[in-house]
Design a protein around this motif. Structure first.
Motif, short mmCIF file in Angstrom:
data_model
loop_
_atom_site.label_atom_id
_atom_site.label_comp_id
_atom_site.label_asym_id
_atom_site.label_seq_id
_atom_site.Cartn_x
_atom_site.Cartn_y
_atom_site.Cartn_z
N GLY A 236 0.72 -0.97 -0.03
CA GLY A 236 0.05 0.05 0.00
C GLY A 236 0.90 1.12 -0.09
O GLY A 236 0.43 2.14 -0.59
N TYR A 239 2.50 1.64 -3.37
CA TYR A 239 1.78 2.13 -4.52
C TYR A 239 1.18 3.60 -4.23
O TYR A 239 1.30 4.39 -5.26
N LEU A 240 0.96 4.13 -3.04
CA LEU A 240 0.44 5.26 -2.75
C LEU A 240 1.96 6.10 -3.08
O LEU A 240 1.65 7.32 -3.85
N MET A 243 1.95 6.55 -6.79
CA MET A 243 0.82 7.47 -7.25
C MET A 243 1.17 9.08 -7.13
O MET A 243 0.97 10.16 -8.01
N MET A 247 2.14 12.42 -9.85
CA MET A 247 1.02 13.19 -9.72
C MET A 247 0.95 14.02 -11.30
O MET A 247 -0.29 13.80 -11.69
N LYS A 251 -2.57 13.30 -14.18
CA LYS A 251 -3.58 14.30 -14.45
C LYS A 251 -3.60 14.81 -15.87
O LYS A 251 -2.50 15.28 -16.20
N VAL F 155 -16.01 -3.34 -1.56
CA VAL F 155 -16.48 -1.85 -1.76
C VAL F 155 -15.27 -1.23 -2.38
O VAL F 155 -15.43 -0.45 -3.02
N ALA F 156 -14.02 -1.89 -2.23
CA ALA F 156 -12.95 -0.91 -3.02
C ALA F 156 -13.08 -0.99 -4.43
O ALA F 156 -12.47 -0.08 -5.09
N GLY F 157 -13.67 -1.75 -4.99
CA GLY F 157 -14.08 -1.93 -6.52
C GLY F 157 -15.59 -2.03 -6.69
O GLY F 157 -16.13 -2.96 -6.69
N ILE F 158 -16.35 -0.75 -6.36
CA ILE F 158 -17.53 -0.56 -6.14
C ILE F 158 -18.24 -1.30 -7.34
O ILE F 158 -19.61 -1.70 -7.17
N MET H 169 -13.87 11.42 -9.57
CA MET H 169 -12.89 11.01 -10.58
C MET H 169 -12.06 11.92 -10.95
O MET H 169 -10.95 11.86 -11.94
N HIS H 170 -12.05 13.28 -10.99
CA HIS H 170 -11.63 14.64 -11.59
C HIS H 170 -10.65 15.22 -10.41
O HIS H 170 -9.90 16.12 -10.82
N ALA H 171 -10.71 14.62 -9.08
CA ALA H 171 -9.97 15.35 -8.13
C ALA H 171 -8.44 14.87 -8.19
O ALA H 171 -7.97 13.74 -8.84
N SER H 172 -7.58 15.80 -7.80
CA SER H 172 -6.25 15.38 -7.53
C SER H 172 -5.89 14.66 -6.51
O SER H 172 -5.29 13.95 -6.48
N GLY H 190 -11.78 3.34 -3.99
CA GLY H 190 -12.23 2.34 -5.08
C GLY H 190 -12.55 3.00 -6.55
O GLY H 190 -12.09 2.59 -7.51
N ASP H 193 -8.72 7.57 -8.92
CA ASP H 193 -7.36 6.90 -9.23
C ASP H 193 -6.12 7.90 -8.64
O ASP H 193 -5.10 7.94 -9.09
N CYS H 194 -6.65 8.64 -7.48
CA CYS H 194 -5.79 9.58 -6.99
C CYS H 194 -5.53 9.34 -5.50
O CYS H 194 -6.21 8.61 -5.00
N PRO H 195 -4.46 9.89 -4.80
CA PRO H 195 -4.30 9.61 -3.44
C PRO H 195 -5.51 10.17 -2.52
O PRO H 195 -6.24 11.26 -2.83
N SER H 224 -6.52 0.95 -3.04
CA SER H 224 -5.00 1.35 -2.99
C SER H 224 -5.02 2.84 -3.09
O SER H 224 -6.00 3.44 -3.81
N GLY H 225 -3.99 3.41 -2.45
CA GLY H 225 -3.93 4.95 -2.55
C GLY H 225 -4.54 5.37 -1.34
O GLY H 225 -4.43 6.74 -1.15
#
Lengths: 251, 251, 251, 251, 251, 251, 251, 251
Positions: A236, A239-240, A243, A247, A251, F155-158, H169-172, H190, H193-195, H224-225
């Motif tokens: 974890g 991976y983080l 990520m 950055m 995006k 739920v981590a992959g909802i 989904m659009h957040a940094s 989930g 795709d960001c922290p 993850s993240g």
């Protein structure tokens, strides 16, 4: 995802897709159901991104089933974490895995050239924290990061940590791994100006309570920029860190 | 003590004391029973040594009763800890107490000139740990020690602690007081070559659990020479530090 | 340490050392980095002082590596704690270790003649606490202290403890080791006038919770002069006791 | 109880009671249902035995309702525990209660002459444990026991406890009450040859965790004959002690 | 004890004993120190009373040493608890032990005829609590009590418990043993009018936390007359029950 | 039951039964006492209802004894839960058991046709939660319910969970099984309009603390209609789900 | 829900709705966003179903805003739980609320005639558990259930519970509420053949730890059909009980 | 920092600085010691960067002292967190603070224009989590980030969260704040795709244990993240989020 839904709706409008087909499509998700697992195939769509299988609690046969499903769907690089040596012995018959006994990580496919913002530093309080640290380091490398290892730099001998000050102050992200010296995260967090991911480990003894003490110590850090992942969760953290280290690119 | 018993036995042998009187004497202890408390009078015997009253959970009247009993038995210097301002208001009418609001310590009789081996350093992680630190510091001073205060030197800003390196490395005993930065004890213990007494405080928030996190963090320190007293037990730390700082003299 | 820095700076002033060399030197610390461990060499500088390796969580090979590094740097006396019999079997092939199965301590080099202020008393609540007590006692002996052992003196049979009153009242430092009878520290602390180091052990059963109950009981002791180290931390207690027992000598 | 059932059955056999009446009678229990409480009337049947109302969590009006129901059913002696001063102020208008502020116990009806096997000794670790001890002592007295109070005999000053050795060794049952010095139960249990009932109190500070530490310490006592009741449960200890002290009489 | 001291003092007065001899005698206690253990010899003095060795955490050799010391001092009946089958295999070569695999108790010497006030009832919540219950029952029998066993009477099937109502209501003391159904103590305590000793066991699963849940449940019982011993402490319960069941005789 | 009592009473009235016989009968309960267990025979009375044996903590011989007692009393369908493979190997020699290694359930007698209100959905957070889920599912099937399995829908992959929305929204009862993703119960509870039974499992790692974290997370769910059973208690969840799914039929 | 989506898709097919409008509709959910809350309007769609506002942690003004939004959307019956008397004083100025001080529930709109399968029994261990029980009972009544209250039937006086056996055995669902007597759920679960919802309360003292002990005791119940909701969660229990009591009707 | 040291060394080489002056300079750190606090002045050096004062546990006077020291050293923008309304009332007399009652944050100096990589989304599980969320949001804004608030989107009503899918989904970086619904972090993690920085809050009730349950739930997230900061640590989350959102710029 939005586009996919739009496509389906346009198909309905244009008569290419019936309402019932659309209903079904809208429910269909990018994963394969193989009974004991729903295999995510998200990443295989984005060519080149590795996918991860958490090996613990799964039989070698189950891991094999998931791996096959991934490969069949075009996934090219796979990381298997928490893979016991026993299961590896079975799986290596079938797949060309690069396995590391210390971290219990197995990789299918070569790691990419590092393309992150900077370097990820992985520090440990002691020698016995290294397996978790390696899980973090190898995960980060597998996801395309340059990693520098700073092992056995527990704060009880602050000069050892200070001798790595340069690496700490130049890192993009730092992963602080410790089972007894939860203090490591605080000190590192105070030295560095970048995000610090603290990983408590369960390797201590006495009142370390399987990592709980380190966990609490890390959560109570007064240093800004420190956050914590689960006990022993090297993956974890790696991976983080990756990520964060990607950055801009993401995006 | 042995001599006292020997005296009694010799008295019996010589006929100066009857068997029954001896039986009674052997059972008589150096304390006064005032119903709600058994007042220790040990120290008054050794002229000049201060005696301590733990003020919490006792009414002003009970503290008064204990104080009077001590004074009546020749005790000259008394330290009252955990004395609320309310109780102090009542007691000051009767005794010339030197009271400190922050530490809630009241002293009867002047502190002696320091006569310990060296200096006791009292360090805190943050500003809000100061009341407990003062209880420790004032206790140490009351028992004849020179004290140096190093406040707000939490390890999240390690340079602040490092600026006190001189004081830390020259101390005889160090008291490390912290509610969030339990790490302080580890780092100080690693820097110093003397006994470090760690005092967790209950002043933190969130997962500090009233000092439990700091307590666990301190117990798990990898630094040699570190031991821990109860949460908020500034008095205990100050007293133990004094004991260590007077090692030679005591024996 | 200060002198070392001064030397470097004088070298710079005198032109013997370039600025860059000085920069490097200022960062160089007295330890050797062998990858999985940063081996402290502090003590080898002070001729004769023993150095310690914590054996748990390290492989025999790693311990060997650290030992070799120490020996190569002039260290003459080494104490290895928490060394399993299996690892000892491997290491004894190479080093003339004095190994004790009960305490799992291995010593390289002969213990010095005791030179402390007085005697260190090591007491246990029961028979099963002896291994931890031995770790403490042998550590203290290795660091040059005279040790007296008072085993199986749990307070539930107070007369057993009272029969050792003499030893308790004459000790310089007392180490109280107990897994069920955390009370031992309180009673001993009340009897003695010297620092008491309490060591909770994990050997109890039921609601002893791996030493947690004894730990809490010891922390809550009302006796002055009692402090606590981590559960099963016999080494820590022995080391701290030695430190206190050498107070005058150290400064 | 058996006789009562037998009576009903014989009534059925003899035709004095119908089957349906018997069914009802068999279900009828010796308590009165007043909505918010089912008032036990067991003891009023056995003339002279006191009945108890636990006052906490009940309004003055609810306590009044229960009291009235008891009195109406012939109950002559009632003990109300955990009665706040506020509620007492209301209730005293109506009932001739003997109220003790320290123990928060109120008694209706005079205590009987002691008729137990021997004396019940109630010991406390410190002064602040006295309120709970008084609840125990007054309960025992209310149930017809002779009580001796041994307050402030914490084991950290073992000589204070030893001065009460006589009382301890001659007691029928001992109640050991302590919030910090859970060790008290162990030492007393080791000295005495009678049942020891340990009562942890919530009055400590720091890592005493509201009595949990004392509770665990008491449970881990190695002394034979020690058992534990809930934290602050002075009533429970007093009642059980009385039960044991009346063993012969009861059967 | 008092007489013993008186004798010594009279010896001093009469010149039969020197002061130094008296000093020594006053310190000599009725136990034998064999290094790793201080063997209590109290009971052997009171002819016929059994003595107990707690087997866990002691080697077969250590148990042998303690046994021999006891026998040499005239002890005739010995109970060894927590004796593993392995250690029993070694010890049976030397002593005529009566060993019970379920309770892991070994007895040397025949149990006496029961001479207590009444019967001790031992109840369990389930089948898997029986080993702890047997430790309690066999201890009680070894100390001269009549025991009735009520096994698998958990409150989730209250009719099973109710079918034993007769035995419960006629017992002198009840021991309630349960790992999951801590409620057993409450219900039994409500039914009976005698002391109930609750023994939590560690045999549950899930949120039973090694007996902690049962322990808490038992401590929170609202039934009067219930007290609790440590988790799995069958011996302690059996011993205490015997003590209570011999109340009149003991004093 | 009422009728049974009535019958006895009418027998007494009519002189068919003596008072003493009635006393005995009233005490006789529908279970068989075989010493180590009280075997419930309630269900065998209601023809066709299965009976359950909890296998853990019982020897194969004990299970055999209970099974034989049940069979002898007309019980035709028996479910044995928590049956280890070792014990199964012994029992299968004697009984025609259908055994499932994953769930460790063994069934004697064929499952009935489903007759509940609707379908019971069993969902798991991950692959390693499946054994507990199977215990729940097979229990439900054994008690006559149609079961649909939704595995690995954490739920981590909802989107994986959402793909099962149809099954979730049409279920009569849902069992949510998870060791790490306690959140599953909340999300499922928010989606569905039926009772959700949450089962924490002990399969997680790190700060999952043997299921405690999942347990707490499930208890804190803000979704209405969610309740929780013990950690790993698949049987309890399956049984309760069946009970709810047969609501109308039962009353 | 399915129909709604189908409608939208048919609208797209028929050209009545554009693709973009459909995209929006598919995302639009039946709730109103008022900044600090997303007000669910699901139930107002199904005419007559009540909606619930959890009052704790919301200001009177926030509750007002949510209420107004609900009313504006056609909601006719609203239940506000955990509403302090202070907030009620403010809200009653505007809405005709039926408020109950004990349960802190306020209802807008009259409760419907009961239409469930059977009766819901609400039992409490003691008098002080009544407020939580009332929250459960009033919630169940508000959702159209007949409720029978069985208060103060703690198992320590099992005869009180037994006197309610009839009500327990005839209930459709039972809610067992207890803070000290967690055993209540076990005993009730063993007596009844219907689902039992256990509600731990935080009203105990000592080692009840704010309901944790009761919670654990309830989770460990061996009775089948028992599940647990959060501490003090009377609403959750009442709502779930209603859901179960309307099983047939709901599907 | 390196440059600063280099400058000093070059000064020594060139004779501009004496060795002693250099020694002093090397130890001088960029903070001001005002007794009760060591005020960091690091950021004032980098013009424009804001500095932070943690207001809890400090008196208004102490905060004033720290503020003055900062201002005197050229600091222009200061954020005071955890500032009670009472202290604000005192401080506002002297400084032009922008204070927010909900978040208890006070800002000196205007926030800069956002210059981060993207947007930081702050989501809460419920309405009562908003104060902590606001501390996070306002901190992030103060450090130059664009923030979008998504409040009351707990997973028990997953459609509310799904309606914010776009923003997620659009957040940094996403900050997930929840006291009961720790699940929020998992589901958000989930979806995105960001922290994700998870902040447990202490606002729940029952088995939420002051945020501990949410904390554990968040740590156990399988997404993850996700990483976690201390309970209620809105500032820490906001600061870390800003750090991540400025990754490129910082290096």
């Amino acid at each position: 995802m939005k586009t996919q839904v739009k496509n389906i709706l346009e198909g309905v409008r244009d008569g290419r897709i019936t309402v019932d087909e659309a209903l079904t499509s809208l429910k269909t998700q990018p994963f394969a159901d193989i009974g004991y697992a729903k295999v995510d195939l998200h990443r295989s769509i984005r060519q080149g991104m590795p996918e991860v299988i958490y090996g613990e609690g799964k039989t070698a046969r189950q891991i094999e089933g998931i791996t096959d499903t991934m490969l069949a769907n075009g996934q090219q690089r796979i990381l298997i974490t928490r893979l016991s040596a026993e299961k590896y012995e079975i799986l290596k018959e079938k797949y060309p895995l690069a396995y590391n006994e210390q971290s219990r990580c197995a990789a299918l496919g070569a790691p990419p050239a590092p393309d992150g913002i900077g370097t990820i530093a992985v520090a440990t309080g002691g020698t016995s924290d290294i397996p978790v640290a390696e899980e973090a380091a190898q995960t980060a490398e597998f996801f395309g990061n340059k990693v520098v290892r700073l092992y056995d730099v527990g704060v009880a001998g602050i000069h050892r940590l200070m001798s790595c000050k340069e690496e700490i102050m130049h890192a993009s992200v730092i992963i602080a791994v410790a089972g007894m010296e939860g203090a490591l995260a605080s000190v590192v967090g105070g030295l560095a100006d970048c995000p610090v991911i603290a990983v408590p480990t369960s390797v201590g003894y006495g009142a370390s309570f399987g990592g709980l003490s380190a966990l609490l110590s890390m959560l109570n850090s007064c240093a800004s920029g420190v956050s914590v992942v689960n006990i022993d969760n090297g993956f974890g953290a790696g991976y983080l860190a990756s990520m964060i280290n990607h950055m801009e690119a993401e995006k």
